[in-house]
Motif scaffolding. Structure first.
Motif: not given
Length: 106
Positions: A60-72, A27-36
């Motif tokens: 100007x948001x710095x995240x690795x491709x691996x971290x983005x993949x984890x969130x997806x 639900x919305x409370x489980x999301x991180x800002x990157x998820x949104x």
């Protein structure tokens, strides 16, 4: 990491599901800002982890491709997005913010 009452490891208070165990929806409370942010990109169309990472860099948001993949992958395991043919191309199935009435388009 600790363990839950069934002896399963958990991270940050979240129980790690066993293979084949059904996972509930977020639900919305489980999301991180990157998820949104990723959900906003998905609302515009299909994405890959590289595409998301490049758009995040443009903002100007710095995240690795691996971290983005984890969130997806996390959104996928909760049936909010689908990895098409296991290719790394994701599409939105169910936006968890909509059920809460908290959708924000940027």
């Amino acid at each position: 990491m600790g363990t839950d009452e069934r002896g399963r490891e958990n991270a940050g208070g979240r129980t790690v599901p066993e293979k084949g165990e059904e996972v509930g929806m977020l639900d919305a409370d489980d999301l991180r800002s990157i998820d949104e942010t990723i959900l906003d990109y998905l609302a515009d169309g299909r994405v890959t982890p590289v595409y998301c990472q490049k758009r995040l860099e443009d903002e100007n948001l710095k995240f690795t491709r691996g971290y983005v993949h984890e969130r997806l992958a996390r959104l996928s395991e909760h049936d909010h997005v689908r990895n098409l043919y296991e290719t790394g191309l994701y599409e939105l199935v169910d936006d968890p913010r909509e059920s809460e009435g908290e959708v924000s388009k940027s």
